[in-house]
Write a protein that holds these residues in place. Structure first.
Motif, short mmCIF file in Angstrom:
data_model
loop_
_atom_site.label_atom_id
_atom_site.label_comp_id
_atom_site.label_asym_id
_atom_site.label_seq_id
_atom_site.Cartn_x
_atom_site.Cartn_y
_atom_site.Cartn_z
N ALA A 159 0.87 -1.18 0.00
CA ALA A 159 0.00 0.00 0.00
C ALA A 159 0.90 1.24 0.00
O ALA A 159 1.04 1.93 1.01
CB ALA A 159 -0.93 -0.02 1.21
N TYR A 160 1.50 1.52 -1.15
CA TYR A 160 2.59 2.49 -1.20
C TYR A 160 2.13 3.93 -1.02
O TYR A 160 2.84 4.75 -0.43
CB TYR A 160 3.37 2.32 -2.50
CG TYR A 160 3.98 0.94 -2.63
CD1 TYR A 160 4.89 0.47 -1.70
CD2 TYR A 160 3.60 0.08 -3.68
CE1 TYR A 160 5.42 -0.80 -1.79
CE2 TYR A 160 4.13 -1.18 -3.78
CZ TYR A 160 5.04 -1.62 -2.84
OH TYR A 160 5.57 -2.88 -2.93
N GLU A 161 0.96 4.28 -1.49
CA GLU A 161 0.47 5.64 -1.29
C GLU A 161 0.26 5.92 0.20
O GLU A 161 0.63 6.98 0.71
CB GLU A 161 -0.83 5.88 -2.08
CG GLU A 161 -0.66 5.89 -3.59
CD GLU A 161 0.07 7.14 -4.10
OE1 GLU A 161 0.45 8.00 -3.26
OE2 GLU A 161 0.26 7.25 -5.32
N ASP A 162 -0.36 4.96 0.88
CA ASP A 162 -0.55 5.10 2.32
C ASP A 162 0.79 5.15 3.05
O ASP A 162 0.96 5.88 4.03
CB ASP A 162 -1.38 3.95 2.87
CG ASP A 162 -2.83 4.01 2.40
OD1 ASP A 162 -3.30 5.12 2.06
OD2 ASP A 162 -3.49 2.95 2.36
N ALA A 163 1.74 4.36 2.56
CA ALA A 163 3.07 4.35 3.17
C ALA A 163 3.74 5.71 3.05
O ALA A 163 4.30 6.25 4.02
CB ALA A 163 3.94 3.27 2.53
N LEU A 164 3.66 6.29 1.84
CA LEU A 164 4.30 7.58 1.62
C LEU A 164 3.65 8.67 2.47
O LEU A 164 4.34 9.52 3.06
CB LEU A 164 4.23 7.95 0.14
CG LEU A 164 4.96 9.23 -0.27
CD1 LEU A 164 6.44 9.13 0.06
CD2 LEU A 164 4.77 9.49 -1.77
N ALA A 165 2.34 8.64 2.57
CA ALA A 165 1.64 9.64 3.39
C ALA A 165 2.07 9.53 4.86
O ALA A 165 2.30 10.55 5.53
CB ALA A 165 0.13 9.46 3.26
N ALA A 166 2.20 8.31 5.36
CA ALA A 166 2.60 8.13 6.75
C ALA A 166 4.04 8.60 6.97
O ALA A 166 4.35 9.22 8.00
CB ALA A 166 2.46 6.66 7.13
N LEU A 167 4.92 8.32 6.00
CA LEU A 167 6.32 8.73 6.14
C LEU A 167 6.45 10.25 6.10
O LEU A 167 7.29 10.83 6.80
CB LEU A 167 7.17 8.07 5.06
CG LEU A 167 7.33 6.55 5.20
CD1 LEU A 167 7.93 5.95 3.95
CD2 LEU A 167 8.19 6.22 6.42
N GLU A 168 5.65 10.89 5.27
CA GLU A 168 5.69 12.36 5.22
C GLU A 168 5.19 12.95 6.53
O GLU A 168 5.69 13.98 7.00
CB GLU A 168 4.88 12.86 4.03
CG GLU A 168 5.59 12.59 2.70
CD GLU A 168 4.77 13.02 1.50
OE1 GLU A 168 3.53 13.16 1.65
OE2 GLU A 168 5.36 13.19 0.42
N LYS A 169 4.23 12.30 7.16
CA LYS A 169 3.77 12.73 8.47
C LYS A 169 4.90 12.59 9.50
O LYS A 169 5.12 13.49 10.33
CB LYS A 169 2.56 11.93 8.90
CG LYS A 169 2.04 12.29 10.29
CD LYS A 169 0.84 11.44 10.68
CE LYS A 169 0.37 11.79 12.09
NZ LYS A 169 -0.77 10.93 12.51
N ALA A 170 5.61 11.48 9.41
CA ALA A 170 6.73 11.26 10.33
C ALA A 170 7.79 12.34 10.14
O ALA A 170 8.36 12.85 11.12
CB ALA A 170 7.33 9.88 10.12
N LEU A 171 8.09 12.69 8.88
CA LEU A 171 9.08 13.73 8.61
C LEU A 171 8.63 15.07 9.18
O LEU A 171 9.45 15.83 9.73
CB LEU A 171 9.32 13.84 7.11
CG LEU A 171 10.20 12.74 6.49
CD1 LEU A 171 10.13 12.78 4.97
CD2 LEU A 171 11.65 12.89 6.95
N ALA A 172 7.36 15.35 9.06
CA ALA A 172 6.85 16.61 9.60
C ALA A 172 6.98 16.64 11.12
O ALA A 172 7.34 17.67 11.71
CB ALA A 172 5.39 16.81 9.19
N LEU A 173 6.72 15.51 11.76
CA LEU A 173 6.84 15.45 13.21
C LEU A 173 8.29 15.53 13.66
O LEU A 173 8.60 16.11 14.71
CB LEU A 173 6.20 14.15 13.73
CG LEU A 173 4.68 14.08 13.64
CD1 LEU A 173 4.20 12.66 13.92
CD2 LEU A 173 4.04 15.05 14.63
N LEU A 174 9.19 14.94 12.87
CA LEU A 174 10.61 15.00 13.22
C LEU A 174 11.17 16.41 13.10
O LEU A 174 11.99 16.85 13.90
CB LEU A 174 11.42 14.05 12.31
CG LEU A 174 11.45 12.57 12.68
CD1 LEU A 174 12.08 11.77 11.55
CD2 LEU A 174 12.20 12.34 13.98
N GLY A 175 10.73 17.14 12.08
CA GLY A 175 11.27 18.46 11.83
C GLY A 175 12.62 18.36 11.15
O GLY A 175 13.24 17.30 11.05
#
Length: 993
Positions: free
Chosen positions: A910-926
């Protein structure tokens, strides 16, 4: 009696066979296999019976019961001859593979005539030819028979080794071993090791390999100068074969290796661990191999003068080294003679003689971190329980034995004189006197200078009390001091009465437990007890009159010590002033009366008080003044202690190099005195910490183990085991996994551990560390078994649910790694329940996320629902942690959860969902900063996002923009190492584009 209900259908039978196949080889598996054959016969169907017979033969073969294996195989052959169609391709392959098993079994039985062995090989060849199978396996068995009998093997080797392998040949690892052994027999160790290389490196393996090859390669490695490699393989190889009846010969060769490398004591430990092999090995050939190795070890120990040592042997009686050696010699000689009679040669006796006559190859090779000599085993100190006299006294006695007065009155006088001075050699005198007084023919001298017998008994009790306090047994110290005080009173020694009672008061304060009301702080209770003890000693001193100066000095020292310990316990800086006042009083009195030991004690106390007050420079200045005084006026035995304190102060001042110099010098000087006089254990422990600060972990490991060794010899077993645990953890951190496991195995094999006498939580900590080490060493099966057992035991720790949560969480992850997701979920549920009682937010979150990742990785889309359920639970844990104000180390739990959502969806496609979750993680990391922390996590998140977008979603252009921007950002911040995987992925995307 049946071990389980009989299967009522063939489905139940096959399920039972699969379950039994998972058990370790041994009596339980064998008995169950026999019962399953009986059950299979009731179904009157050939296929279930064939499967049951194959399982039974395997149980006999690897359970070291060669007599029964051929009988079972005969039934299988009959079934094949009568109903060949019942054997599908897989069953047929197994049947013809096992001709070799029968050949090996018959060769191991001296009662089987040589003609019968050759007849079986002929049967094997004829059957193979009839089936159109290649004959290389047959020639392999013919070669092994020639080796066993002692015939010229040149032709037999060429006929086997020169042929191409077939599907029925022994596995590559086993054949490599045979080819290497051929080279060893020819005297070409170097070539043998070249042949063995793939197996010893773990590139080729099977059920018996590399453990079998390792056991044979140990001596060739030594003979060719590869001692370190031999040590490494001994640790790993022994663990793979210990207590296994089908690998008794391998165990025997490890015992032989110990005997030939100066590790006789370790050999006896390993023999004790494998005592089951004396009674559980049914193969005469394996017995001969094992007993020969045992005899090599026992002969060596006996030759070194330790024939009277107790040793583990055949059940039913107690054995000494000499007695067991004679028993083993008789049995070994008898077995070798039986084989030689059967074979018509002297080959087996000749090989046995070569092994027994081989001289040691090395004087000493340190095989394990915990090294012990035969003298330690003989004294029993190393294995003694807490409270034993310990080797410190023995060392002191040995050091001063030549200087002890021979006449009893002079010895008593010398002991008291040294004791008044605080000289460490007093211990040797008291030790000698204790032995003399215990003798039946002891006669107390009628000498007024010596005093009555009761006073000497009080002196000995006082010495014993001081030693009890030194090892932390304050309760015993109180009783001993009180008893001594009573005897001193009977002897008319009022000064000694006062001193003994003062010592009892301080020991009682140290021993006091928090017995106050709920919520009362234990440190506060102890501090109050120490203050009361100080006041009581002051009253004792004030009420006494005419005390000798040395007694006054000791009482002042006890007063100052009580307040010093109170300051250390409470940490209240308001308590420091009175400590300085008492120390000054002590120093003034001791200086006036020439009590050099007490002057030194006062200065040490002042330095320690400055340190506890946070004034490290002042503490160093005080200890420097003391060092100068000790160099000129003594006492010399205080100098190592002063240097030890100076080293700790320098470490506190972040000067690790200076700390190492002081501690090393202190340790050098300490060698002149008994270990218990200068706390050698503490010096080694402090040096270990210093070495870690200096980036010298191997040296730190050496000091840790030596510190533990000293504590163990002194009877401080809990301290020793804690330090050994730290050493095992350091080994694990350094990647020395086998060293860690070997050390922990040695500790867990101690009599007081096995007998349940050691603290159960400490033992659990050792077992937990061992389970982690097994996992790190890729022994997932053994690690899982240990983790599961620990999780079950810790479930009963009602007073410590947090530890159960930790153990259960780790266990759940291990079970999931092994693919046992249902059990993993159950154990994770228990971890969550314990977490509710004693929160472990980060640990539980890690566990749930890892379970989700493993589900998705191993099960793909089928595991997505369960994986997401784990992540939902992790989300609730994160919410609770945030509400409780919990701050994790490193990234937030929400960030970790978003990243795991990305990985889980990537695993299931489920690559679209994966990418969305990773972008969320990047935003949280800063965005990362110049500091080191966080850049690696951010870079990994970018890398995975780039891989998902560029490779799996086939959008390389935006992925390259993402990656190039990240590389530029990290490069500008100086995080060059973190750039490498991103640059590599970017290059891959450009190449593929």
């Amino acid at each position: 009696m049946p071990t389980a209900p009989h299967p009522q259908s063939t489905d139940e039978l096959f399920h039972a066979l699969r379950e039994n196949h998972q058990l370790p080889y041994g009596r339980t598996r064998t008995v169950t296999a026999e019962e399953l054959v009986d059950a299979a016969e009731r179904f009157a169907e050939p296929v279930p019976l064939i499967h049951a017979l194959l399982e039974l033969q395997e149980a006999y073969t690897y359970g070291s019961d060669p007599r029964k294996s051929p009988v079972v195989f005969a039934r299988l052959l009959t079934l094949f001859d009568e109903q060949p169609d019942a054997f599908d391709e897989r069953l047929r392959a197994q049947l013809f593979w096992r001709f070799k098993w029968v050949a090996n079994a018959l060769r191991a039985l001296p009662e089987i005539p040589l003609a019968s062995l050759r007849q079986w090989l002929t049967e094997m060849r004829d059957r193979y030819e009839k089936e159109g199978l290649g004959l290389q396996p047959y020639y392999g068995q013919a070669y092994q028979l020639a080796v066993h009998v002692g015939e010229d093997t040149t032709l037999a080797y060429e006929l086997w080794a020169g042929r191409r392998r077939t599907p029925h040949s022994d596995c590559e690892a086993c054949e490599i071993c045979e080819r290497a052994l051929y080279r060893v027999a020819a005297g070409d160790d170097e070539r043998a090791l070249e042949v063995w290389a793939p197996v010893l490196a773990g590139k080729e393996s099977c059920q018996e390999e590399p453990a079998r090859s390792v056991s044979y390669a140990l001596l060739p490695l030594l003979r060719t100068g590869h001692a370190d490699r031999a040590r490494e393989l001994h640790l790993a190889g022994y663990r793979a074969c210990r207590r296994n009846p089908s690998m008794a010969g391998e165990v025997g060769r490890h015992l032989e290796f110990c005997a030939l490398t100066g590790n006789e004591a370790r050999g006896l430990e390993l023999l004790a661990e494998n005592r089951n092999l004396f009674d559980e090995v049914d193969s005469p050939l394996d017995q001969l191999d094992f007993l020969t190795g045992v005899e090599v070890l026992l002969r060596r120990v006996e030759g070194l003068g330790h024939g009277g040592l107790p040793v583990a042997g055949y059940a039913g009686r107690a054995w000494t080294v000499a007695g067991l050696c004679a028993e083993v010699r008789g049995r070994g000689d008898g077995l070798a003679a039986r084989f030689d009679t059967r074979n018509g040669t002297s080959a087996q006796s000749g090989r046995r003689t070569v092994r027994l006559d081989r001289a040691p190859l090395l004087d000493a090779l340190e095989l394990a971190l915990r090294t012990r000599g035969l003298d330690e085993l003989a004294s029993g100190d190393a294995a003694g329980v807490a409270g034993a006299r310990g080797a410190g006294v023995a060392a002191s006695a040995s050091r001063a034995a030549s200087a002890l007065p021979e006449k009893l009155p002079e010895l008593i006088g010398r002991a008291r004189e040294l004791d008044e001075e605080g000289h460490p050699d007093a211990r040797a005198c008291w030790a000698r006197l204790r032995d003399l007084v215990a003798a039946r023919d002891y006669a107390h001298p009628e000498d007024p200078a010596v005093g009555p017998y009761v006073r000497l008994c009080a002196d000995l009790l006082s010495d014993e009390a001081y030693r009890a306090a030194e090892r932390g047994d304050y309760a015993s110290a109180v009783d001993l001091h009180e008893e001594a005080a009573g005897l001193y009173e009977d002897a008319g020694a009022p000064d000694d009465v006062v001193l003994a009672r003062a010592c009892a008061l301080l020991a009682a304060a140290e021993a006091a437990e928090a017995a106050g009301e709920d919520g009362e702080d234990e440190a506060e209770v102890k501090a109050a007890g120490l203050a009361d003890a100080h006041a009581a000693v002051v009253r004792l001193q004030e009420e006494a009159s005419g005390l000798a100066p040395y007694v006054e000095g000791r009482l002042l020292r006890l007063r100052a010590s009580a307040l010093g310990v109170r300051l250390q316990t409470s940490g209240d800086q308001a308590h420091a002033a009175v400590v300085f006042a008492e120390a000054d009083l002590l120093q003034e009195f001791a200086t006036r009366h020439g009590l050099t030991t007490q002057v030194s004690g006062a200065m040490l106390l002042r330095a320690g008080t400055y340190a506890l007050s946070g004034d490290l420079p002042a503490a160093v200045a005080e200890i420097d003044a003391l060092r100068d005084r000790l160099a000129s006026d003594g006492p010399a035995w205080h100098l190592p202690r002063a240097l030890g304190l100076r080293g700790r102060l320098q470490l506190g001042l972040r000067d690790a190099a200076a700390a190492h110099a002081d501690l090393a010098e202190g340790l050098r000087l300490a060698a002149a005195w008994p270990a218990d006089a200068v706390d050698t254990s503490r010096l080694h422990a402090d040096l270990a910490q210093t070495c870690l600060h200096l980036g010298r972990p191997d040296e730190a490991l050496t000091h840790l183990t030596r510190s533990a060794d000293v504590d163990l010899r002194d009877g401080k077993r809990v301290d020793a085991f804690c330090t050994y645990s730290n050493a095992a953890q350091l080994c694990l951190d350094l990647g020395r996994i086998e060293d860690s496991i070997a050390l922990l195995d040695s500790l867990l094999g101690e009599p007081d551990v096995i007998g349940g006498e050691l603290d159960d939580r400490l033992v659990a900590q050792l077992r937990l560390l061992r389970a982690r080490a097994l996992h790190a060493g890729d022994d997932l099966k053994a690690a899982t078994a240990e983790f599961v057992a620990l999780a079950a035991e810790s479930a009963g720790w009602d007073d410590d649910p947090g530890s159960h949560a930790m153990i259960a969480a780790e266990t759940a992850m291990i079970l999931a790694e092994a693919g046992e997701f249902d059990r993993a979920g159950e154990v994770a549920g228990r971890a969550l329940a314990a977490h509710a009682l004693s929160p472990r937010y980060e640990l539980i979150s890690n566990c749930l996320r890892e379970l989700a990742r493993l589900r998705a990785q191993q099960q793909g889309p089928d595991g997505l629902a369960a994986a997401l359920a784990h992540l939902d639970e992790a989300g609730r844990v994160a919410d609770a942690a945030r509400a409780a104000g919990f701050q994790p180390v490193g990234r937030s739990l929400e960030t970790a959860l978003a990243y795991e959502h990305g990985r889980v969806h990537a695993y299931v496609g489920a690559y679209e969902d994966a990418l969305a979750a990773l972008e969320k993680a990047l935003a949280l990391l800063g965005e990362p900063g110049a500091e080191e922390g966080g850049a690696g996590e951010w870079a990994e998140c970018v890398r995975l996002s780039g891989a998902v977008e560029g490779i799996y979603l086939e959008r390389p252009a935006p992925a390259l923009v993402r990656l190039d921007a990240a590389v530029a950002r990290l490069t500008a911040l100086g995080h060059l190492e973190e750039c490498e995987p991103l640059a590599s992925l970017a290059a891959q995307l450009r190449d593929e584009g």
